[in-house]
Enzyme design. Structure first.
Site, PDB file in Angstrom:
ATOM      1  N   LYS A 342       0.812  -1.217   0.000  1.00 46.00           N
ATOM      2  CA  LYS A 342       0.000   0.000   0.000  1.00 46.00           C
ATOM      3  C   LYS A 342       0.854   1.279   0.000  1.00 46.00           C
ATOM      4  O   LYS A 342       0.455   2.281  -0.584  1.00 46.00           O
ATOM      5  CB  LYS A 342      -0.924   0.011   1.218  1.00 46.00           C
ATOM      6  CG  LYS A 342      -2.186  -0.816   1.042  1.00 46.00           C
ATOM      7  CD  LYS A 342      -3.113  -0.598   2.231  1.00 46.00           C
ATOM      8  CE  LYS A 342      -4.431  -1.306   2.031  1.00 46.00           C
ATOM      9  NZ  LYS A 342      -5.374  -1.049   3.119  1.00 46.00           N
ATOM     10  N   ASP A 379      -9.995   3.651   1.480  1.00 45.11           N
ATOM     11  CA  ASP A 379     -10.258   3.267   2.879  1.00 45.11           C
ATOM     12  C   ASP A 379     -10.990   4.398   3.601  1.00 45.11           C
ATOM     13  O   ASP A 379     -11.777   4.165   4.517  1.00 45.11           O
ATOM     14  CB  ASP A 379      -8.940   2.957   3.609  1.00 45.11           C
ATOM     15  CG  ASP A 379      -8.449   1.547   3.286  1.00 45.11           C
ATOM     16  OD1 ASP A 379      -9.269   0.722   2.831  1.00 45.11           O
ATOM     17  OD2 ASP A 379      -7.247   1.275   3.470  1.00 45.11           O
TER      18      ASP A 379
HETATM   19  P1  NAP Z   1      -0.919  -1.300  10.166  1.00 40.74           P
HETATM   20  O1  NAP Z   1      -0.578  -0.259   9.167  1.00 40.74           O
HETATM   21  O2  NAP Z   1       0.003  -2.430  10.389  1.00 40.74           O
HETATM   22  O3  NAP Z   1      -1.150  -0.565  11.568  1.00 40.74           O
HETATM   23  C1  NAP Z   1      -1.444  -1.284  12.726  1.00 40.74           C
HETATM   24  C2  NAP Z   1      -1.661  -0.332  13.890  1.00 40.74           C
HETATM   25  O4  NAP Z   1      -2.097  -1.108  14.974  1.00 40.74           O
HETATM   26  C3  NAP Z   1      -0.410   0.407  14.319  1.00 40.74           C
HETATM   27  O5  NAP Z   1      -0.754   1.687  14.753  1.00 40.74           O
HETATM   28  C4  NAP Z   1       0.095  -0.448  15.478  1.00 40.74           C
HETATM   29  O6  NAP Z   1       0.761   0.317  16.468  1.00 40.74           O
HETATM   30  C5  NAP Z   1      -1.193  -0.929  16.083  1.00 40.74           C
HETATM   31  N1  NAP Z   1      -1.003  -2.221  16.728  1.00 40.74           N
HETATM   32  C6  NAP Z   1      -0.544  -3.367  16.163  1.00 40.74           C
HETATM   33  N2  NAP Z   1      -0.515  -4.349  17.094  1.00 40.74           N
HETATM   34  C7  NAP Z   1      -0.935  -3.809  18.256  1.00 40.74           C
HETATM   35  C8  NAP Z   1      -1.103  -4.324  19.566  1.00 40.74           C
HETATM   36  N3  NAP Z   1      -0.849  -5.615  19.853  1.00 40.74           N
HETATM   37  N4  NAP Z   1      -1.565  -3.503  20.522  1.00 40.74           N
HETATM   38  C9  NAP Z   1      -1.841  -2.220  20.248  1.00 40.74           C
HETATM   39  N5  NAP Z   1      -1.685  -1.670  19.034  1.00 40.74           N
HETATM   40  C10 NAP Z   1      -1.249  -2.463  18.028  1.00 40.74           C
HETATM   41  O7  NAP Z   1      -2.331  -1.979   9.834  1.00 40.74           O
HETATM   42  P2  NAP Z   1      -3.563  -1.309   9.057  1.00 40.74           P
HETATM   43  O8  NAP Z   1      -3.485  -1.598   7.630  1.00 40.74           O
HETATM   44  O9  NAP Z   1      -3.688   0.100   9.501  1.00 40.74           O
HETATM   45  O10 NAP Z   1      -4.779  -2.193   9.619  1.00 40.74           O
HETATM   46  C11 NAP Z   1      -5.228  -2.062  10.940  1.00 40.74           C
HETATM   47  C12 NAP Z   1      -6.475  -2.920  11.148  1.00 40.74           C
HETATM   48  O11 NAP Z   1      -7.542  -2.455  10.340  1.00 40.74           O
HETATM   49  C13 NAP Z   1      -6.268  -4.383  10.785  1.00 40.74           C
HETATM   50  O12 NAP Z   1      -6.938  -5.188  11.708  1.00 40.74           O
HETATM   51  C14 NAP Z   1      -6.926  -4.507   9.428  1.00 40.74           C
HETATM   52  O13 NAP Z   1      -7.409  -5.810   9.190  1.00 40.74           O
HETATM   53  C15 NAP Z   1      -8.075  -3.522   9.573  1.00 40.74           C
HETATM   54  N6  NAP Z   1      -8.513  -3.000   8.257  1.00 40.74           N
HETATM   55  C16 NAP Z   1      -9.806  -3.258   7.912  1.00 40.74           C
HETATM   56  C17 NAP Z   1     -10.274  -2.782   6.706  1.00 40.74           C
HETATM   57  C18 NAP Z   1     -11.697  -3.065   6.323  1.00 40.74           C
HETATM   58  O14 NAP Z   1     -12.025  -2.931   5.140  1.00 40.74           O
HETATM   59  N7  NAP Z   1     -12.554  -3.436   7.246  1.00 40.74           N
HETATM   60  C19 NAP Z   1      -9.442  -2.036   5.864  1.00 40.74           C
HETATM   61  C20 NAP Z   1      -8.123  -1.781   6.266  1.00 40.74           C
HETATM   62  C21 NAP Z   1      -7.684  -2.276   7.482  1.00 40.74           C
HETATM   63  P3  NAP Z   1       2.352   0.633  16.443  1.00 40.74           P
HETATM   64  O15 NAP Z   1       2.496   1.935  15.729  1.00 40.74           O
HETATM   65  O16 NAP Z   1       2.710   0.669  17.858  1.00 40.74           O
HETATM   66  O17 NAP Z   1       2.984  -0.528  15.700  1.00 40.74           O
END
Ligand code: NAP
Length: 553
Positions: A342, A379
């Site tokens: 992405k 998104d």
């Molecule tokens: P990402 O870029 O990897 O970001 C993950 C975020 O979550 C970071 O801020 C990270 O914090 C935090 N995090 C990870 N593990 C954690 C933990 N154990 N405790 C607390 N905070 C934690 O991921 P993303 O693409 O933004 O996606 C995030 C979520 O949204 C995922 O579950 C994904 O499946 C969901 N999502 C859903 C859709 C949909 O269409 N429904 C679309 C996109 C994403 P740090 O900065 O500390 O690492």
């Protein structure tokens, strides 16, 4: 080489993409040609009644094999009987004869591949030839013989096989996709009715190699071509468009006869293979991994519902370089970009809208007529649309948990619509940086019990793998709405706690549907049938979960 993309407002960029659209370059249809003059009426008639999908059937026992054939032949009149899976293939012959008499509309390939060529038959070549000859006498209109066997046969032996059935001369490369032209040249030494060249995709680009081969050679020969392996799915769907006479499919995922084989139901219902033609536009979801992506289900549903002549496939790209090479050579009209590309795709795009540049992540690519790649982030629509349906976003107090890609899309989108946005992230500095960039505020976890919000959005993966984990405790949930971005599982611990607190739930599936709906609109210029998309993805998730539950029993 790093290029800085030009930046335009989203609407201007979309207009530019859609109005520049022209249909894809035409590819030849699968017209069937015999390598020599047809030697029986069977071969002459075959091309006229050949469906595109051949269902490969296996069983341990002749009765099971033919019962299976009987149960599927009404919807799948083109079958391959894998005799080599039977311990005693000869015992199946009387049953095959009976089946062929009872099902005169069926077209059947008999295959008894030897173990040395990747099959399961342990007998010698004369026994293999005898079995295939008898299968043809029992009514099978086609017999499959490997190049390795043909190379050891006398011309009269091959000719004898062809007097009763069409000969499919096959070659399988279980390691890669190489030297397809040389392979065909070697096969052409043996007269056959179809030349079946099957390779293994180790990159996405291998599909392009296979399709170029089919486009070039299918004008002159009747070819069947596809790539095995999870990365070869594109060739199974688009091969017929490039000139493959037909393709193979499995009855169900447990009974695949080759790695990466798709089920017939999926090929027909999801990919609409019977409608794929030269004008069909190609879209796909690119990432690593993508095997479990629900995007093909949701997007193909939308395309079908709105009568868009397009097919949407999963593109498993193990590197961005491989993906970009593939996009250059296959006329792909649009891509959904997922993890891990992405962010990294941005520098390879010609244009992005201002919003996408601010977020620093792109989940939607459009290829315009001039071949240029335009990037968007939908998104944001996935977050904003479900909220707009429930409350006024302007001045709403929204807490976003997380500061990754999805959180950034939410924060910038909500700020643009006048919300008061608060960020809480595990790594405080990342949260603070995002807050500075978006002119939002950060909060400390210790203060949560005292604060109230209109909406809390979980943009972390906490609760996805471990169903007992929640990013917040019940006492920290002081909001009217809790928006859980995770959609699988549908019910997370955060949702359970939020319900107990009296909050209304916005499920992640709505985000998934709305971001896909916006992609559909960008690509086609049509309003998305989001209710049909929601239904399709809900059913697919339920099916997936019930299969998983049955497996764990
Ligand atoms: P990402 O870029 O990897 O970001 C993950 C975020 O979550 C970071 O801020 C990270 O914090 C935090 N995090 C990870 N593990 C954690 C933990 N154990 N405790 C607390 N905070 C934690 O991921 P993303 O693409 O933004 O996606 C995030 C979520 O949204 C995922 O579950 C994904 O499946 C969901 N999502 C859903 C859709 C949909 O269409 N429904 C679309 C996109 C994403 P740090 O900065 O500390 O690492």
């Amino acid at each position: 080489m790093r290029r800085s993309p030009k930046v335009f407002p989203e609407e201007r960029l979309i207009a530019c993409c859609i109005y520049n659209y022209t249909p894809v370059r035409s590819a030849p249809f699968a017209t069937l040609r015999m390598s020599t003059a047809p030697n029986s009426y069977v071969q002459r008639l075959l091309p006229l009644r050949m469906p595109r999908v051949c269902l490969a059937l296996t069983a341990d026992d002749p009765s099971d094999l033919l019962e299976k054939a009987e149960s599927v032949v009404r919807d799948n009149p083109f079958l391959e009987l894998r005799l080599d899976y039977l311990p005693k293939p000869g015992l199946a012959l009387p049953k095959i004869k009976q089946f062929m008499e009872m099902n005169p509309h069926a077209v059947v390939i008999a295959t008894c591949r030897r173990a040395v060529s990747g099959g399961k038959f342990k007998g010698a070549i004369p026994a293999q030839l005898e079995l295939l000859g008898k299968a043809a006498a029992a009514g099978c209109q086609m017999v499959d013989l490997e190049l390795q066997t043909a190379a050891k046969c006398k011309p009269e032996q091959l000719q004898k096989l062809r007097t009763r059935a069409a000969l499919v001369l096959s070659f399988h490369d279980f390691r890669g996709t190489k030297k397809l032209e040389e392979t065909l040249a070697a096969m052409r030494k043996y007269p056959a009715d179809f030349y079946k060249v099957v390779s293994t995709a180790t990159t996405l680009y291998d599909n392009v190699t296979m399709m170029k081969f089919l486009e070039k050679e299918s004008d002159r020969h009747s070819l069947v071509g596809l790539c095995m392996g999870e990365q070869g799915i594109v060739s199974r769907v688009l091969g017929v468009r490039a000139g493959s006479a037909f393709t193979f499919a499995a009855v169900n995922p447990q009974e695949r006869t080759a790695p990466g084989q798709v089920t017939a139901q999926e090929l027909r219902n999801v990919y609409r293979i019977d409608q794929v033609d030269a004008a069909t536009r190609v879209y796909g979801v690119a990432g690593d991994p993508v095997a479990h992506s629900l995007s093909p289900v949701i997007m193909n549903t939308a395309m079908r519902r709105e009568n868009v002549n397009a097919v949407y496939v999963a593109l498993h790209a193990k590197s961005l370089k491989d993906l970009l090479a593939c996009v250059r050579d296959v006329p792909i009209h649009g891509l959904s970009i997922t993890m891990p590309y992405k962010q990294t795709i941005l520098e390879h795009l010609d244009n992005t809208d201002t919003h996408t540049s601010k977020i620093g992540a792109c989940n939607t690519v459009v290829r315009a007529q001039d071949g240029k790649l335009y990037g968007f982030n939908t998104d944001t629509a996935g977050v904003v649309r479900p909220l707009e349906q429930r409350l006024g976003i302007e001045n709403a107090r929204v807490l976003v948990l997380g500061a990754g890609g999805a959180a950034r899309a939410a924060v910038f989108g909500l700020k643009e619509r006048g919300a008061e946005v608060f960020i809480l992230n595990r790594t405080a500095e990342t949260g603070q940086k995002l807050a500075r960039q978006a002119k939002a505020r950060t909060v400390k976890r210790a203060d949560l019990k005292k604060l109230t919000f209109d909406v809390i959005i979980n943009a972390t993966p906490v609760g996805m793998k471990n169903p007992k984990e929640s990013p917040l405790q019940e006492s920290e949930i002081n909001a009217k709405y809790v928006f859980e971005m995770i959609y699988d599982p549908a019910e997370t611990q955060l949702i359970r706690l939020a319900r107990a607190r009296g909050a209304q739930i916005i499920p992640g599936i709505e985000m998934f549907v709305q971001q896909a709906a916006r992609q559909f609109e960008i690509w086609t210029g049509k309003p998305a049938p989001w209710d049909d998309m929601l239904r399709a993805v809900t059913v697919a998730l339920q099916d997936r979960n019930s299969v998983a539950a049955n497996k764990s029993k």
